[in-house]
Write a protein that holds these residues in place. Structure first.
Motif, mmCIF file in Angstrom:
data_model
loop_
_atom_site.group_PDB
_atom_site.id
_atom_site.type_symbol
_atom_site.label_atom_id
_atom_site.label_comp_id
_atom_site.label_asym_id
_atom_site.label_seq_id
_atom_site.Cartn_x
_atom_site.Cartn_y
_atom_site.Cartn_z
ATOM 1 N N UNK A 815 -17.402 57.216 76.479
ATOM 2 C CA UNK A 815 -18.481 56.979 77.445
ATOM 3 C C UNK A 815 -19.216 58.273 77.767
ATOM 4 N N UNK A 816 -18.473 59.336 77.951
ATOM 5 C CA UNK A 816 -19.069 60.621 78.307
ATOM 6 C C UNK A 816 -19.984 61.128 77.193
ATOM 7 N N UNK A 817 -19.515 60.997 75.956
ATOM 8 C CA UNK A 817 -20.316 61.435 74.809
ATOM 9 C C UNK A 817 -21.590 60.590 74.695
ATOM 10 N N UNK A 818 -21.441 59.284 74.849
ATOM 11 C CA UNK A 818 -22.596 58.387 74.749
ATOM 12 C C UNK A 818 -23.570 58.616 75.900
ATOM 13 N N UNK A 819 -23.047 58.887 77.056
ATOM 14 C CA UNK A 819 -23.901 59.124 78.227
ATOM 15 C C UNK A 819 -24.801 60.336 78.003
ATOM 16 N N UNK A 820 -24.239 61.393 77.450
ATOM 17 C CA UNK A 820 -25.034 62.604 77.199
ATOM 18 C C UNK A 820 -26.093 62.348 76.124
ATOM 19 N N UNK A 821 -25.724 61.546 75.127
ATOM 20 C CA UNK A 821 -26.692 61.252 74.065
ATOM 21 C C UNK A 821 -27.842 60.384 74.582
ATOM 22 N N UNK A 822 -27.550 59.510 75.560
ATOM 23 C CA UNK A 822 -28.586 58.643 76.129
ATOM 24 C C UNK A 822 -29.402 59.350 77.217
ATOM 25 N N UNK A 823 -28.916 60.493 77.673
ATOM 26 C CA UNK A 823 -29.635 61.236 78.693
ATOM 27 C C UNK A 823 -29.601 60.610 80.072
ATOM 28 N N UNK A 825 -26.931 61.156 82.311
ATOM 29 C CA UNK A 825 -25.790 61.770 82.990
ATOM 30 C C UNK A 825 -25.991 61.854 84.492
ATOM 31 N N UNK A 826 -27.237 62.024 84.950
ATOM 32 C CA UNK A 826 -27.466 62.151 86.392
ATOM 33 C C UNK A 826 -27.433 60.806 87.098
ATOM 34 N N UNK A 827 -27.748 59.738 86.379
ATOM 35 C CA UNK A 827 -27.833 58.420 87.012
ATOM 36 C C UNK A 827 -26.523 57.612 86.928
ATOM 37 N N UNK A 828 -25.665 57.973 85.991
ATOM 38 C CA UNK A 828 -24.426 57.206 85.782
ATOM 39 C C UNK A 828 -23.219 58.108 85.989
ATOM 40 N N UNK A 829 -22.352 57.738 86.892
ATOM 41 C CA UNK A 829 -21.120 58.489 87.144
ATOM 42 C C UNK A 829 -19.953 57.797 86.432
ATOM 43 N N UNK A 830 -19.045 58.615 85.895
ATOM 44 C CA UNK A 830 -17.853 58.098 85.224
ATOM 45 C C UNK A 830 -16.615 58.509 86.012
ATOM 46 N N UNK A 831 -15.903 57.524 86.504
ATOM 47 C CA UNK A 831 -14.719 57.778 87.326
ATOM 48 C C UNK A 831 -13.494 57.251 86.590
ATOM 49 N N UNK A 832 -12.489 58.116 86.435
ATOM 50 C CA UNK A 832 -11.261 57.750 85.709
ATOM 51 C C UNK A 832 -10.162 57.363 86.694
ATOM 52 N N UNK A 833 -9.654 56.171 86.543
ATOM 53 C CA UNK A 833 -8.478 55.767 87.318
ATOM 54 C C UNK A 833 -7.259 56.082 86.453
ATOM 55 N N UNK A 834 -6.567 57.130 86.828
ATOM 56 C CA UNK A 834 -5.435 57.611 86.034
ATOM 57 C C UNK A 834 -4.157 56.824 86.346
ATOM 58 N N UNK A 835 -3.996 56.437 87.588
ATOM 59 C CA UNK A 835 -2.831 55.635 87.974
ATOM 60 C C UNK A 835 -3.336 54.269 88.417
ATOM 61 N N UNK A 836 -3.024 53.276 87.638
ATOM 62 C CA UNK A 836 -3.485 51.928 87.939
ATOM 63 C C UNK A 836 -2.630 51.271 89.011
ATOM 64 N N UNK A 837 -1.339 51.627 89.020
ATOM 65 C CA UNK A 837 -0.448 51.103 90.053
ATOM 66 C C UNK A 837 0.642 52.128 90.328
ATOM 67 N N UNK A 838 1.004 52.352 91.602
ATOM 68 C CA UNK A 838 0.405 51.786 92.806
ATOM 69 C C UNK A 838 -1.099 52.100 92.871
ATOM 70 N N UNK A 839 -1.853 51.100 93.253
ATOM 71 C CA UNK A 839 -3.310 51.193 93.203
ATOM 72 C C UNK A 839 -3.827 52.187 94.241
ATOM 73 N N UNK A 840 -4.607 53.180 93.802
ATOM 74 C CA UNK A 840 -5.071 54.241 94.714
ATOM 75 C C UNK A 840 -6.287 53.809 95.540
ATOM 76 N N UNK A 841 -6.124 52.865 96.391
ATOM 77 C CA UNK A 841 -7.231 52.280 97.140
ATOM 78 C C UNK A 841 -7.970 53.297 98.000
ATOM 79 N N UNK A 842 -7.258 54.137 98.728
ATOM 80 C CA UNK A 842 -7.910 55.080 99.636
ATOM 81 C C UNK A 842 -8.746 56.099 98.879
#
Length: 932
Positions: A815-823, A825-842
């Motif tokens: 996604x990051x590579x494609x985002x830079x190629x599409x130009x 990067x400023x409009x789309x943020x990429x957030x990685x959820x590293x631990x799916x459970x216990x779910x980091x709600x806060x």
């Protein structure tokens, strides 16, 4: 005729031809040491007889070959006697097999008074044929059937023969032991009948029909304690478990009755398990007055699933007690007859028994053989004669015993335990009895076994039979036996009345030495997100790398390995660029330097399926191994990296048991490919995910499951994260899909740097192992900690972001590579959820609030929509969206298989997902599928 000795294995086609003996004898005459040791003994005895017995010819091929025929006759009984033994308490003794008749062995003309000099029988001087015949029948065709002639160890074979033949398989038992037997049988039968009378209709899976199993366990514990065993680790299914808990493990009767009363109920709680699945730990006293610790592992209804768990537990305890040969710790496994032959996990566990990294010095296996599996007769459930025949894969000796003969059971228990202690090999006791009730106490067994149950209804219990025997022998009076039974029942009645009056305050106690292995620390949700101090000092990083890449003088690694080790040294130069493989090594090495034992096993773990690990390397010329992580420094704990057999369920179960026993060790199981964990689903469902809720059994086992879509087809793309996420509940396990080496380092160290233990499932990468962007700076290992969510680090002006894309794992980098190629990067943020459970709600709530202008929230995944994290995470993300935000899904459509079978189709679909996820509405031809 063909007669072969192969390490103690004898095979005879018939008893009429001695041509093979003639050829062996000629070989012996030329060179006595050229033949098998047992044949050498035979020929020596034969020549002695020939020289000292008038009328006996000096040549094997001469007319009078009776000495050879008698020796053959002896070995026939040793090999085939069990086929004519009186093993079934519900049937009369079978007639002697025709192969065991003297005439069939060419001895029809020999009289009982004629004397011989058998070379291998434990008798001195000439002995009559009648005495030989009597000894053989007594030893091998009464109520113990010995199936042991396939042993590959000649010393063990001769030892067993000596034990059995010198006693005729029935040594004298003193009166004190007989009284002890009666007491155990009184407790066993009395407990079952009391529960049947007082709690009619409640399932208990009674032991009745195999009552002498309690006598057998009593004897095994006694014999083990005499040979310096300090601890017995046990596993069994539900049949007879309550009796084992009460009358062997010593769980107070009041506590057992309390569970039948069902007085302790938590209205909304679903934790706990049925009483016949629970475990226990105690200090028991044997009949000789010795003390031995005992641990009975909890077990689900999945028959035999506990086998490798107990073996792993035992292996860990042996290491903790400095018991490398298994002298102090004895595993005992109790099996059902139908399950022992029917469940593949039995074969997997037996295969582990002689492997260096899994052996526990032999296990005493007890088959509680009630001759029926639920409603299935033996002829419908196995293709072999005995359910124990599966043990032949490790050539374990088997003692088939008639469960109605208490004294024979005592002798079998003593002999089997002594065998295990002497030879450190598996041994099997096939305790053949019956099931007095149906599969459970509410079942009607005569529906399916009407003839058998007609016999059972009229068959006296073993307590009745043994009591009559003691009265006849004058050991006890009938009045004393009746009083013993009454006193026991009165004691149970008093206990029940105390329970009902609320007077029972007994708490189970755990032997001090087992406290760490049975410890459970409950963690709150706050505890689960409290940061753990997992960083290490810079000098420690460099020390580990220097020592873990060092090759001793004279050791010649593969040239490619030389380059790998050099590149690892370069990774820590300057600010550092540490990759996944080195980060993993740093986690293990740093824990080892802190005195924490590390054990990683799985298929091809030493090298790693993807050649990223190389924790154990080999000399390019000699093949000699070098364990890089065990040369870090003095005082370090051992790091075991193990190539497991091609087993998933067995090995994962073993490692689960190991992790339970040693909570201070980092124990890991790695799948060759993530989807291979399918083969261990029972262990995952019943133990990994549920053991804490069911049994308050804590485990910190780590699963490393390679996961990621690289066009490798449906078999090697998905580790099935959806299955693990579906199992998540009440903070039972941890599921992570990591994107940086430092994250792996910290989450592994976190396992041991928190006071509680939780299983950890990591979706590990494949292509990312060598991805140039998947590196971490040295300072991240020093100052960092594990982060459950990684926000978009490239966003400087969050107010410009209109779309927030949430994802996990490998797809982030695409996604990051494609985002830079599409130009965008400023409009789309990429957030990685590293631990799916216990779910980091806060954490997610704060991150979403930091993008005030984002109206579109996307979940992007590689997996089909009915797989991956989508069904787990959808309602959680929806709950975090505000009234202006819409949640969309972007990924593969639902499917019946995990991935495309063709690389080009995969690439096309992967490209579609990326573009759809990153194309803003005004630029998009088609919007991502809306979820609301």
């Amino acid at each position: 005729m063909k007669g072969v000795i192969d390490g103690g294995k004898f095979t005879y086609a018939n008893g009429a031809n001695v041509a093979y003996l003639e050829s062996l004898y000629k070989e012996y005459k030329n060179n006595p040491d050229a033949v098998d040791p047992q044949w050498k003994l035979f020929f020596e005895g034969y020549e002695f007889a020939a020289s000292s017995s008038k009328g006996v010819s000096a040549g094997v091929g001469a007319q009078d070959d009776s000495e050879a025929r008698v020796e053959h006759f002896i070995n026939l009984f040793r090999r085939l006697g069990h086929l004519s033994a009186n093993l079934n308490p519900l049937a009369p003794k079978p007639p002697l097999a025709s192969d065991l008749l003297p005439a069939k062995a060419g001895l029809g003309n020999v009289t009982d008074s004629q004397t011989f000099h058998p070379a291998t029988l434990p008798v001195k001087g000439p002995v009559s044929f009648g005495e030989v015949h009597s000894l053989l029948q007594d030893t091998y065709t009464r109520t113990i059937g010995a199936d042991f002639r396939e042993l590959p160890d000649n010393e063990a074979l001769e030892w067993l023969q000596q034990q059995m033949e010198t006693t005729r398989n029935r040594p004298a038992i003193d009166n004190a032991t007989k009284v002890r037997i009666l007491k155990k049988l009184t407790q066993t039968e009395g407990f079952e009948k009391f529960l049947q009378d007082r709690y009619l209709g409640q399932k208990r899976f009674s032991i009745e029909g195999l009552d002498t199993m309690m006598v057998l366990l009593d004897v095994v514990a006694d014999e083990a304690a005499k040979s310096q065993v300090e601890e017995i680790e046990m596993g069994m299914a539900h049949r007879g478990r309550l009796n084992v808990l009460a009358n062997f493990m010593g769980k107070p009767y009041e506590l057992m009755i309390k569970e039948f009363e069902g007085s302790e109920i938590e209205t909304y709680g679903i934790d706990g398990d049925v009483k016949y699945h629970k475990g226990y730990a105690s200090l028991i006293e044997t009949m000789s007055g010795d003390k031995v610790r005992a641990y009975l592992s909890p077990n689900p209804s999945h028959l035999e699933a506990v086998n490798p768990v107990v073996e792993g537990f035992a292996r860990a305890r042996q290491r903790m007690l400095n018991d490398p040969h298994g002298d102090k710790v004895l595993p005992v496994l109790i099996h059902g007859d139908a399950a022992f032959i029917g469940q593949g996990l039995v074969a997997e566990t037996l295969n582990l028994s002689e492997l260096a990294s899994y052996k526990t010095g032999g296990t005493v296996h007890i088959i509680s053989n009630n001759q029926v599996g639920f409603t299935t007769d033996p002829e419908e459930g196995r293709s072999c004669r005995y359910s124990s025949d599966i043990a032949k894969i490790v050539r374990a000796p088997v003692l088939h015993v008639n469960a109605d003969d208490a004294e024979a059971v005592v002798w079998a228990g003593r002999m089997a335990t002594a065998y295990r202690q002497k030879f450190k090999k598996d041994v099997v006791i096939d305790l053949i009895g019956y099931r007095r009730h149906g599969h459970n106490e509410t079942d009607e067994p005569s529906f399916t076994q009407p003839v058998m149950y007609q016999i059972i209804r009229n068959h006296p219990t073993v307590l009745t039979q043994f009591g009559e025997k003691l009265v006849k022998e004058g050991v006890m009076t009938q009045d004393a036996i009746v009083a013993e039974m009454k006193n026991f029942r009165d004691m149970l009645q008093t206990g029940m009345e105390k329970v009902r009056a609320g007077q029972v305050k007994i708490l189970p106690t755990v032997p001090r030495e087992l406290e760490n292995s049975t410890k459970h620390v409950k963690a709150t949700e706050e505890d689960l997100f409290r940061p753990a101090e997992t960083g290490i000092k810079v000098n420690v990083v460099k020390e580990i790398v220097a020592n873990a890449t060092k090759v001793p003088a004279g050791f010649k690694p593969n040239p490619k390995i030389e380059r790998l080790l050099k590149s690892r040294q370069e990774m820590v130069e300057g600010e550092g660029n540490i990759d996944w493989g080195l980060a993993e090594m740093l986690a293990y090495g740093s824990l080892a330097l802190e005195g924490k034992h590390v054990r990683l096993s799985g298929q091809d773990c030493k090298r790693g399926t993807f050649s990223h690990r190389h924790a154990v390397i080999r000399d390019f010329e000699t093949g000699k191994p070098l364990e890089l992580l065990n040369q870090l420094g003095q005082g370090q704990a051992q790091v075991e990296v193990i190539n497991s057999p091609l087993s998933e369920q067995g090995v994962m179960g073993f490692e689960f048991g190991y992790s339970v026993a040693d909570r201070d060790a980092l124990v890991l199981w790695e799948a060759q490919f993530g989807d291979f964990c399918n083969g261990a689903q029972i262990i995952i469902d019943q133990f990994l995910a549920a053991s804490e809720a069911k049994w308050k059994q804590a485990s910190g086992l780590v699963l490393l499951l390679p996961h990621g879509y690289e066009g490798m087809g449906p078999e090697h793309s998905s580790a099935r994260p959806e299955r693990f996420l579906q199992l998540c509940g009440d903070s039972n396990i941890q599921v992570a899909n990591l994107t940086t080496p430092a994250q792996l380092f910290h989450i592994l160290r976190r396992q041991l740097h928190r006071p509680f233990r939780k299983p950890l499932v990591i979706m590990t990468p494949k292509s990312l192992l060598r991805h140039p962007a998947v590196v971490s700076k040295t300072k991240e290992f020093v100052d960092g900690r594990f982060v459950e969510v990684i926000d978009d680090l490239s966003q400087k002006t969050k107010s410009k972001v209109r779309r927030v894309v949430f994802c996990t794992g490998k797809v982030f980098f695409e996604l990051d590579k494609e985002r830079n190629e599409l130009g965008v990067a400023e409009q789309v943020a990429l957030v990685r959820i590293e631990q799916l459970y216990p779910f980091p709600e806060e954490q997610l709530k704060k991150i979403m609030a930091s993008y005030p202008e984002a109206t579109e929230i996307l979940w992007v995944q590689e997996e089909p929509s009915n797989m991956g994290a989508w069904t787990f995470i959808r309602h959680r993300l929806e709950a975090l969206c505000n009234e202006t935000q819409e949640l969309y899904y972007c990924g593969r459509r639902d499917a019946g298989t995990t991935a495309e079978g063709y690389t080009k189709v995969h690439e096309k679909e992967q490209k579609r997902i990326l573009q759809e996820a990153l194309t803003l509405p005004e630029k998009a031809d088609k919007k991502a599928k809306k979820t609301k």
